[in-house]
Every structure is written in structure tokens, then in C-alpha cells.
Design an enzyme around this catalytic site. Structure first.
Site, mmCIF file in Angstrom:
data_model
loop_
_atom_site.group_PDB
_atom_site.id
_atom_site.type_symbol
_atom_site.label_atom_id
_atom_site.label_comp_id
_atom_site.label_asym_id
_atom_site.label_seq_id
_atom_site.Cartn_x
_atom_site.Cartn_y
_atom_site.Cartn_z
ATOM 1 C CE1 TYR B 161 -3.941 2.155 0.400
ATOM 2 C CE2 TYR B 161 -2.742 3.178 2.202
ATOM 3 C CZ TYR B 161 -3.808 3.180 1.323
ATOM 4 O OH TYR B 161 -4.720 4.198 1.364
ATOM 5 C CE LYS B 165 -3.699 4.965 -2.185
ATOM 6 N NZ LYS B 165 -4.747 5.487 -3.077
ATOM 7 C CB VAL B 204 -12.739 5.493 14.048
ATOM 8 C CG1 VAL B 204 -14.147 6.024 14.271
ATOM 9 C CG2 VAL B 204 -11.730 6.579 14.407
ATOM 10 C CG ASP B 288 0.290 0.199 14.018
ATOM 11 O OD1 ASP B 288 -0.495 0.099 13.061
ATOM 12 O OD2 ASP B 288 -0.001 0.755 15.090
#
Lengths: 347, 347
Positions: B161, B165, B204, B288
Site C-alpha cells: 500500500y 501509493k 475508529v 504500525d
């Protein structure tokens, strides 16, 4: 130091695909693989690779050259061959060449590498990606170990190559993680030697060619930026060791850690060739790295590899080769010049 | 805060392609474009995007949904339409989704973006790439300005990813440099709001869904890592401003600079929902990021944009939406459970 001359003619069971095999490093790798007894198929688009680098192999029964671009579907002959090893060296590597068509550079690294990984998966062949010190960008850590994550602008004019190679590494280790292929990744630092293109645009070939021709020698910036140059036979030995090793858990730097400034290099070449060239300074290109030097502790420890050819020795061999090239090219050049003059006179 | 409800029904001359338009952010962007009077074609593979996000547009004459993957040749209908604007939002964006097929993630970003850039070139349409704060990796600079080059592992499990990108940005700015397309690049930071997938896997949606269901709330690491959350209507307003602007000379961060720890977020959600859930700590995933916070000075200065929705307000809207979703899903779930029990009983 030429390796093609001592081919061991006993075939082994290695059947290797070398993409970009008509290029500078690729053609030396093919010589070494053939010397080892392997059967070799070279795939090259011949966009920057040159057939003449492989001319000495025309009658070699264990060798085949196919002109094709790895971006496209692989040729049938390739799809049908039971390769045991795939070496991916396909990509223009010097800034003027890889920046000429940045979209093609990116796709060569991403789509091309993906096509070859799929081939390796299908054939259950070992796969080796030649990545680059460019993945470190303009490094803030010196020398660069493999764990250094780099300082690369992903929006600049070098990004098509730097980010292309980074993405190729990503794909390669994703295949490894998913157990789809058995992979090796080399990060190659500056390499020099016979068969570089005179128009390669990189500092060793530029300086030697300009010195030999008596042309002005171009130095970008003030010449205080450093480089570390590895002679091609050392580099190829490292690639061979890496492919034969079990180092699959991350990339391995291959390069020569002896660092010198561009000005030092120019002085050496001028002295060696007895050139009368003037030195001309030009502005530094965007994103040009200031320093670049490999940390090769990983290659030393895991491959028992380190460079052996001293700079002086390597530069002499390279300058001798370029001198021969220029001598060969001269009659053709003279003809071309004469033709041009006839044309001009006729106008 | 729902934007689909107040569509202004006067058509303007904008004909927009929105790839990934059935996704969380994409569907809100389509609502805003339609509200502005544009005609919109949505292209979505529906791999992570969901048709239900666009269900309210079924009878909208200025809207069309086509199921297709941007990796493949673009559908004829798309090739034939005179688009004035191309918004590329196509790519799974949460780690469990984009890591499920890393090769597909990389190619979505590289080959997909290339296909859309070619479309924009052909149509002379403006092109907007939604890039990501992931291009900064696990940043050493805080907050992150656009000039920060990032700290990204190109060999790790997030690289498909992050590097995908980065490569998409490279291609986009190469098209700009070669004057092949008129481009904009947004780097989107954490965004939240209605229409997130409950299985999105990001903090979230995870925390709200677990709190509402009374399940254990998973906190990765010790919860001291920080995030900055932008409400989706703010983000979409930023994307609209960027597309309409003349900011073509580099990427623009879009996000909310209000930073809080994951533990703070969990506490807020638990208080807000009156949940009785327990908090369970799990190990931090590889690579992370510890901190992530946008520097939005560029967006403020050049777009006159900044987020307006306060966290409490945004979280309440999001929790209300998820509660409604869970209520809707419940009868179906109960049926599925009952069916399963019948099956088990029959064995």
C-alpha cells in the site's frame, strides 16, 4: 579480468533466464553463468542493452538471445522453458535513459518484475531482483545498511527509477511472504567496467570518455560529492553468490565501500590517461545524492563476499576498453562525418 | 451532516469519473459532486466498496455505477464519455484488506493509476489522485509536512500500500512534468464517519462497533500511539477545493491536526456509548506507525481549507450511524444464526 574467455564447457543443470542480459552488468553475468556450465536465455528489449555486448556468444550452444520487453506478455519460448533460475536485471539504470520515458521505467520495474515473479512461481525457479542503492535516495545515514529506510522524494524526477525499484522489492518480498516464490534481492551500488555505454551519462564512463577524447570533463556541482565504485567482475561474483545462498529474508547490499569524491576520480583518470582535457563545472541535477557508500557487513557475513579489484586496476581495464571502443568507432564516425559534409555541400 | 439529502438539481458542466466511488470516502465525494450539479460515473470493483453506500442514488439521472477494476482495460462506456474530471480513489485502504492480496494492491495503485492518467490525458480532464499519509510511513518528523520524505519500509507487509501509493504519486507527477495531464494529489490522513465498513479493521470503526455490541475492545500495543482523525465531510470539502484549485506543484495534506492517543479515543467512545465492554490489549502489528499528524499549513494557505467538525460531534454522528446499521443487520443475523442451528441439529 574478462570472464568470457575461460568458459568451462561442462553443462550443469542450471537453466537461467537473464532479463536485461544485453546490458553492461547483465552481459558479464551471462558470461559467468555460461562459464559455470549453465544454459542461459537472455531477454532484452535492446532499448539500452546492446547486442554487441553478447556478440562473442553467437556460436555458444547453451545461449540464446530473445528481443522482448518484460512489460509485455512473456514470449512463448520463455514460457515453455523449464527455468531453474530467473535473474531480473531489466531496466535502464542511468538518469538520462530512465528519465526519457518515466512511465516505461516505472512499469518495467512493477509490471515487468510481476511478470517474472509469476514465471518463477510457475517454474518453481529461484528469482533474483537486482535492486539499487537508489532505494536509499539521498541518504542521511552513512554508510547505508540494508535496514536504512532511505530518503527518497517520491514526486521528483528520479522517482520513476527509485520508487520503481522500491515497488519491485515490495512485490518480490510479498511473493516470498506468500510462499509463491523463492527470492533474493541485491541492492547494487555504483558499478563500472568494460561494456558501459559511452553515453550512459554516469560519472565513470563520462569522465573516461571525455578524457580519452580530449573533450572538456564535466563535473556536476563542485565535485565534493562522493561515490563508491565497484568493478563489474566483483559485482557479478556477488550476484552469483547471493543467488546460490539461502539469504531470502531481506535485501543484500553489493558494492565497494571504498569512497572517493568525484574530483578525486577525475584527477585519477586524467593522470592515468595523460589527458589534456579541461574541467568544466555544471549545476548539480535535482535530487542528486551527495554521498553514497554501501555497508556490506551483511554480504560479508552471509555470503563471504567482498570486492577484490582495486580502483586503479579496475579504472585501467575500463579505460583500456573504452580506448579500444573509440578506436573501433573512429572509421565509422569519420565516414558519418564525411557523409554529412557531402549532404551539407549539396544543399 | 449527511450530504446526499440536499442535492442541488441544477446540472453544471462537470462530468466526473470517481473510481472507488462505492467506498467510504468515494460515496461521500459523489454526494458532494452531485449536490454541486455535476454528472458522475462511479467505477468500482466492489471488492471493498459497497453498493449500499450508493443505494440512495438509484434514481439519480446524473449518476451511473459501473462495476469494473481499474487494473483492467477501462470499460467502453468510460472510454466514450467526455469526462472533465477524474478522481482516483480506487484502492483498499485498511491493512487487513490491502494485505489480503498485496500484488493486487500494488497493481491497483500503479497500473490502475496509469490507466486513469492515460484517460485524463486523452480527455484533457483534470486528474486527482487520493494518496495517503502512509507515504510518510512511521514518521520521524512530527507533524508531517509535504516536504518530509517519509520513513517507509519498502520490504515490509504494509509496503504494497505505502509503496504502491508512492509509486502512484510518482506516475502522477511524471504526467505533470511531461505536460500529459493536469494533476492534483491529496495525501489523506485518518478519516472517519458514516459508511465505514464495520470490518474495516481501523481503530475508529473497530472501537465503535465493539463498544456498541458490548464486545471486548481491542487496543493494539499500549494505546499510547497517536492518531489524528478527520471527519469525512471535512475531508471531502478539501478534495473538492483541491480539484478546483491550481495547486499542481506537489501533494497537499488533508487531515485533522487534532491529535489524540488511541486510549483517549477508546475512553471517549466508551463514555459516549455507555458501553460495558472490557479493553483487551494485543501486540502492535509490524510497521504500525507510532504517531501520525498532518501539517496542513499548505492546505490552509493555498486552499483556504481546514477541518470544522469537532471530534465529539463527528464521533456521535458515526456512532449513531453504526448503531442504526447494527439494528438493521440484526434481524438478518438472527435468521442466519437460526438457520445454522437448524443445520447443526440436522447433522
Amino acid at each position: 579480468m574478462e570472464q568470457g574467455s575461460s568458459l568451462v564447457k561442462i553443462a550443469n543443470k542450471k537453466t537461467a533466464l537473464v532479463t536485461g542480459g544485453a546490458g553492461f552488468i547483465g552481459s558479464h553475468l551471462i558470461d559467468s553463468l555460461l562459464a559455470e556450465g549453465a544454459t542461459v536465455v537472455c531477454l532484452d528489449s535492446l532499448l539500452t542493452g546492446r547486442e554487441k555486448n553478447l556478440r562473442h556468444l553467437q556460436r555458444e550452444a547453451r545461449f540464446d538471445l530473445i528481443q522482448a520487453d518484460i512489460i509485455d506478455a512473456l514470449p512463448r519460448t520463455v514460457a515453455r522453458t523449464a527455468f531453474t533460475h530467473v535473474y531480473n536485471l531489466a531496466c535502464a539504470a542511468s538518469p538520462p535513459h530512465y528519465q526519457a520515458d518515466p512511465e516505461h521505467t516505472m512499469l518495467t520495474n512493477v509490471v515487468g518484475t510481476r511478470n517474472l515473479l509469476r514465471l518463477a512461481e510457475e517454474k518453481k525457479a529461484r528469482f533474483l531482483l537486482t535492486s539499487t542503492s537508489e532505494v536509499y535516495g539521498d541518504p542521511e545515514v552513512h554508510p547505508q545498511p540494508e535496514s536504512y529506510r532511505g530518503w527518497v522524494s517520491c514526486t521528483g524526477p528520479r522517482a520513476c527509477y527509485d520508487e520503481g525499484k522500491r515497488a519491485a522489492e515490495t512485490l518480490t518480498f510479498d511473493y516470498q511472504r506468500m510462499r509463491r516464490a523463492d527470492v533474493r534481492v541485491a541492492r547494487i551500488f555504483n558499478t563500472y567496467g568494460p561494456r558501459m555505454r559511452p553515453d550512459d551519462g554516469r560519472v565513470v564512463s563520462n569522465v573516461i570518455c571525455q578524457a580519452l577524447a580530449g573533450d572538456d570533463i564535466t563535473v556536476y556541482g563542485d565535485g565534493s560529492q562522493t561515490r563508491s565504485f565497484c568493478y563489474v567482475s566483483d559485482l557479478v561474483a556477488g550476484l552469483m553468490r547471493l543467488m546460490d545462498s539461502d539469504v531470502t529474508d531481506g535485501p543484500v547490499n553489493l558494492g565497494n565501500p571504498v569512497e572517493l569524491t568525484v574530483s578525486d576520480l577525475v584527477e585519477r583518470v586524467v593522470r592515468m590517461t595523460g589527458s589534456t582535457s579541461r574541467i568544466v563545472n555544471r549545476p548539480l541535477p535535482v535530487d542528486d545524492p551527495r554521498r553514497r557508500k554501501p555497508n556490506i557487513e551483511r554480504a560479508k557475513a552471509l555470503l563471504g563476499w567482498e570486492p577484490r579489484v582495486a580502483l586503479q586496476q579496475g579504472l585501467e581495464a575500463t579505460a583500456a576498453w573504452f580506448a579500444e571502443e573509440q578506436a573501433e568507432a573512429r572509421p565509422a564516425e569519420r565516414e558519418a562525418r564525411e557523409e554529412l559534409m557531402v549532404e551539407v555541400a549539396a544543399e
